[in-house]
Design an enzyme around this catalytic site. Structure first.
Site, PDB file in Angstrom:
ATOM      1  N   ASP A 128      20.832  12.142 -16.146  1.00  0.00           N
ATOM      2  CA  ASP A 128      19.876  13.039 -16.775  1.00  0.00           C
ATOM      3  C   ASP A 128      19.809  14.285 -15.882  1.00  0.00           C
ATOM      4  OD1 ASP A 128      17.792  13.970 -18.447  1.00  0.00           O
ATOM      5  OD2 ASP A 128      16.292  13.155 -17.088  1.00  0.00           O
TER       6      ASP A 128
ATOM      7  N   ASP B 237      16.822  17.091 -15.851  1.00  0.00           N
ATOM      8  CA  ASP B 237      15.477  17.417 -15.360  1.00  0.00           C
ATOM      9  C   ASP B 237      14.852  16.209 -14.677  1.00  0.00           C
ATOM     10  OD1 ASP B 237      15.845  19.856 -16.533  1.00  0.00           O
ATOM     11  OD2 ASP B 237      14.722  19.387 -18.336  1.00  0.00           O
TER      12      ASP B 237
END
Length: 219
Positions: free
Chosen positions: A8, A10
Protein backbone atom coordinates in the site's frame (compact mmCIF):
# COMPACT_ATOMS: atom_id res chain seq x y z
CA UNK A 1 7.94 -19.63 -1.48
CA UNK A 2 7.70 -15.85 -1.19
CA UNK A 3 8.73 -14.20 -4.45
CA UNK A 4 6.90 -10.88 -4.33
CA UNK A 5 5.89 -8.00 -2.11
CA UNK A 6 2.90 -5.72 -2.62
CA UNK A 7 2.77 -2.39 -0.80
CA UNK A 8 0.00 0.00 0.00
CA UNK A 9 1.21 3.59 -0.37
CA UNK A 10 -0.34 5.98 2.17
CA UNK A 11 0.75 5.05 5.68
CA UNK A 12 3.24 2.44 4.47
CA UNK A 13 5.66 4.09 2.01
CA UNK A 14 4.89 7.68 2.95
CA UNK A 15 2.43 9.47 5.20
CA UNK A 16 -0.01 11.60 3.27
CA UNK A 17 -2.66 11.16 5.97
CA UNK A 18 -2.46 14.74 7.22
CA UNK A 19 -2.70 16.11 3.67
CA UNK A 20 -5.79 13.96 3.07
CA UNK A 21 -7.25 15.08 6.39
CA UNK A 22 -6.74 18.77 5.64
CA UNK A 23 -8.31 18.38 2.19
CA UNK A 24 -11.37 16.57 3.57
CA UNK A 25 -11.61 19.06 6.42
CA UNK A 26 -11.58 22.04 4.07
CA UNK A 27 -14.26 20.47 1.88
CA UNK A 28 -16.41 19.53 4.89
CA UNK A 29 -16.12 23.03 6.36
CA UNK A 30 -17.27 24.51 3.05
CA UNK A 31 -20.26 22.15 3.04
CA UNK A 32 -21.10 22.75 6.70
CA UNK A 33 -20.40 19.12 7.60
CA UNK A 34 -18.92 17.84 10.84
CA UNK A 35 -15.52 16.21 10.23
CA UNK A 36 -12.73 15.28 12.62
CA UNK A 37 -9.84 12.82 12.95
CA UNK A 38 -12.18 10.07 14.16
CA UNK A 39 -14.21 10.28 10.95
CA UNK A 40 -11.01 10.61 8.95
CA UNK A 41 -9.73 7.30 10.37
CA UNK A 42 -12.73 5.57 8.78
CA UNK A 43 -11.53 6.77 5.37
CA UNK A 44 -8.20 4.96 5.60
CA UNK A 45 -7.68 2.71 2.60
CA UNK A 46 -11.00 3.37 0.83
CA UNK A 47 -11.83 5.24 -2.38
CA UNK A 48 -12.81 8.92 -2.64
CA UNK A 49 -16.43 8.14 -3.48
CA UNK A 50 -16.68 5.70 -0.57
CA UNK A 51 -15.09 8.37 1.63
CA UNK A 52 -17.73 10.92 0.62
CA UNK A 53 -20.39 8.38 1.56
CA UNK A 54 -18.85 7.86 5.01
CA UNK A 55 -18.85 11.63 5.60
CA UNK A 56 -22.44 11.92 4.37
CA UNK A 57 -23.55 9.08 6.64
CA UNK A 58 -21.81 10.72 9.61
CA UNK A 59 -23.74 13.90 8.93
CA UNK A 60 -27.04 12.17 8.07
CA UNK A 61 -26.83 13.87 4.69
CA UNK A 62 -27.57 12.69 1.15
CA UNK A 63 -26.40 13.74 -2.29
CA UNK A 64 -26.93 12.32 -5.75
CA UNK A 65 -24.04 10.56 -7.43
CA UNK A 66 -23.19 13.49 -9.72
CA UNK A 67 -22.87 15.88 -6.77
CA UNK A 68 -20.76 13.33 -4.88
CA UNK A 69 -18.44 12.96 -7.86
CA UNK A 70 -18.08 16.73 -8.12
CA UNK A 71 -17.13 17.02 -4.45
CA UNK A 72 -14.73 14.07 -4.70
CA UNK A 73 -12.99 15.82 -7.60
CA UNK A 74 -12.82 19.07 -5.63
CA UNK A 75 -11.25 17.29 -2.65
CA UNK A 76 -8.75 15.68 -4.99
CA UNK A 77 -7.73 19.05 -6.44
CA UNK A 78 -7.04 20.34 -2.91
CA UNK A 79 -5.03 17.21 -2.08
CA UNK A 80 -3.01 17.13 -5.32
CA UNK A 81 -1.97 20.76 -4.83
CA UNK A 82 -0.52 19.79 -1.45
CA UNK A 83 1.63 17.05 -3.04
CA UNK A 84 3.83 19.66 -4.72
CA UNK A 85 5.67 20.12 -1.43
CA UNK A 86 6.48 16.39 -1.08
CA UNK A 87 10.16 15.43 -1.59
CA UNK A 88 12.34 12.27 -1.54
CA UNK A 89 12.87 13.04 2.15
CA UNK A 90 9.24 12.11 2.85
CA UNK A 91 9.49 8.32 2.99
CA UNK A 92 8.31 6.87 6.27
CA UNK A 93 11.35 5.78 8.32
CA UNK A 94 12.36 2.29 7.24
CA UNK A 95 10.35 2.22 4.00
CA UNK A 96 13.12 3.21 1.59
CA UNK A 97 15.55 0.86 3.34
CA UNK A 98 13.17 -2.08 2.94
CA UNK A 99 12.46 -1.29 -0.72
CA UNK A 100 16.20 -1.03 -1.39
CA UNK A 101 16.83 -4.35 0.36
CA UNK A 102 14.12 -6.07 -1.68
CA UNK A 103 15.68 -4.75 -4.88
CA UNK A 104 19.12 -5.99 -3.81
CA UNK A 105 17.77 -9.48 -3.12
CA UNK A 106 15.84 -9.67 -6.38
CA UNK A 107 12.26 -9.83 -5.13
CA UNK A 108 9.40 -8.67 -7.36
CA UNK A 109 7.63 -5.60 -5.98
CA UNK A 110 4.24 -4.07 -6.78
CA UNK A 111 2.28 -1.10 -5.51
CA UNK A 112 -1.32 -1.82 -4.51
CA UNK A 113 -2.88 1.51 -3.60
CA UNK A 114 -6.45 2.78 -3.71
CA UNK A 115 -5.08 6.24 -4.51
CA UNK A 116 -5.57 7.63 -8.01
CA UNK A 117 -2.63 9.94 -7.31
CA UNK A 118 -0.14 7.15 -6.60
CA UNK A 119 2.04 7.85 -9.64
CA UNK A 120 2.31 11.53 -8.68
CA UNK A 121 3.33 10.57 -5.13
CA UNK A 122 5.95 8.12 -6.41
CA UNK A 123 7.34 10.81 -8.70
CA UNK A 124 7.63 13.26 -5.81
CA UNK A 125 9.41 10.59 -3.74
CA UNK A 126 11.57 9.49 -6.69
CA UNK A 127 10.36 5.97 -5.86
CA UNK A 128 9.10 4.54 -9.16
CA UNK A 129 12.29 2.53 -9.75
CA UNK A 130 11.55 0.36 -6.71
CA UNK A 131 8.36 -1.03 -8.28
CA UNK A 132 7.97 -3.53 -11.10
CA UNK A 133 4.20 -2.96 -11.22
CA UNK A 134 2.12 0.03 -10.16
CA UNK A 135 -1.48 -0.71 -9.23
CA UNK A 136 -3.58 2.26 -8.17
CA UNK A 137 -7.14 3.49 -8.02
CA UNK A 138 -7.25 3.55 -11.83
CA UNK A 139 -6.26 -0.13 -12.17
CA UNK A 140 -9.37 -1.89 -10.86
CA UNK A 141 -13.03 -1.02 -10.37
CA UNK A 142 -13.53 -2.55 -6.91
CA UNK A 143 -11.60 -0.99 -4.04
CA UNK A 144 -10.54 -2.51 -0.72
CA UNK A 145 -11.77 -4.51 1.18
CA UNK A 146 -12.21 -6.32 -2.14
CA UNK A 147 -8.89 -8.00 -3.06
CA UNK A 148 -8.86 -6.84 -6.69
CA UNK A 149 -5.94 -4.38 -6.45
CA UNK A 150 -3.68 -7.02 -4.89
CA UNK A 151 -4.81 -9.71 -7.33
CA UNK A 152 -4.02 -7.25 -10.14
CA UNK A 153 -0.50 -6.76 -8.76
CA UNK A 154 0.15 -10.48 -8.33
CA UNK A 155 -1.09 -11.23 -11.82
CA UNK A 156 1.11 -8.54 -13.35
CA UNK A 157 4.07 -9.96 -11.41
CA UNK A 158 3.16 -13.44 -12.73
CA UNK A 159 2.85 -14.71 -9.15
CA UNK A 160 0.19 -16.51 -7.15
CA UNK A 161 -1.28 -14.73 -4.09
CA UNK A 162 0.38 -17.19 -1.69
CA UNK A 163 3.76 -16.22 -3.18
CA UNK A 164 3.27 -12.60 -2.11
CA UNK A 165 3.29 -10.61 1.12
CA UNK A 166 1.05 -7.54 1.31
CA UNK A 167 1.97 -4.54 3.47
CA UNK A 168 -1.00 -2.52 4.70
CA UNK A 169 -1.85 0.05 7.36
CA UNK A 170 -5.63 -0.12 6.99
CA UNK A 171 -8.15 -2.61 8.32
CA UNK A 172 -9.81 -2.75 4.91
CA UNK A 173 -6.41 -3.46 3.32
CA UNK A 174 -5.70 -6.43 5.57
CA UNK A 175 -9.24 -7.66 4.89
CA UNK A 176 -8.50 -7.40 1.16
CA UNK A 177 -5.21 -9.28 1.49
CA UNK A 178 -6.88 -12.09 3.43
CA UNK A 179 -9.79 -12.26 0.97
CA UNK A 180 -7.31 -12.68 -1.88
CA UNK A 181 -5.26 -15.41 -0.23
CA UNK A 182 -2.17 -13.27 0.42
CA UNK A 183 0.19 -13.29 3.39
CA UNK A 184 -0.09 -9.98 5.22
CA UNK A 185 1.97 -7.54 7.28
CA UNK A 186 0.08 -4.84 9.16
CA UNK A 187 1.65 -1.49 9.97
CA UNK A 188 -0.06 0.27 12.86
CA UNK A 189 -1.98 -0.39 16.07
CA UNK A 190 -3.38 -3.78 17.00
CA UNK A 191 -6.98 -2.59 17.03
CA UNK A 192 -6.65 -1.61 13.37
CA UNK A 193 -4.37 -4.22 11.77
CA UNK A 194 -4.04 -6.85 14.48
CA UNK A 195 -5.70 -9.43 12.21
CA UNK A 196 -2.68 -9.40 9.87
CA UNK A 197 -0.36 -12.41 9.90
CA UNK A 198 2.38 -10.20 11.30
CA UNK A 199 2.12 -6.69 12.74
CA UNK A 200 4.56 -3.88 13.43
CA UNK A 201 3.86 -0.51 15.03
CA UNK A 202 5.99 1.24 12.40
CA UNK A 203 7.70 0.56 9.08
CA UNK A 204 11.06 1.07 10.76
CA UNK A 205 10.51 -2.20 12.64
CA UNK A 206 9.44 -4.07 9.51
CA UNK A 207 12.90 -5.11 8.32
CA UNK A 208 13.44 -7.91 5.83
CA UNK A 209 15.24 -9.84 8.57
CA UNK A 210 12.15 -9.70 10.82
CA UNK A 211 9.85 -10.66 7.96
CA UNK A 212 12.02 -13.61 6.94
CA UNK A 213 12.27 -14.71 10.57
CA UNK A 214 8.48 -14.81 10.95
CA UNK A 215 7.71 -16.36 7.56
CA UNK A 216 10.82 -18.57 7.74
CA UNK A 217 9.10 -21.60 6.17
CA UNK A 218 8.27 -19.51 3.08
CA UNK A 219 11.75 -18.25 2.19
Amino acid sequence: MIKGFIFDLDGVITDTAESHYMAWKKLSDEMGWAFDHEVNDKLRGISRMDSIQVILDHNSATLDEAAMAQLAAKKNDIYVASLETMTPEDYLPGAKELLTHLRTEGFSVALGSASKNAIKVLEQLNAAAYFDVIGDGNSVSKSKPEPDIFLHGAERLNLQPDECIVFEDAESGIDAAKAGGFHSVGIGPKDRVGHADLRFDTMKEATLFEIKSYFKDLF
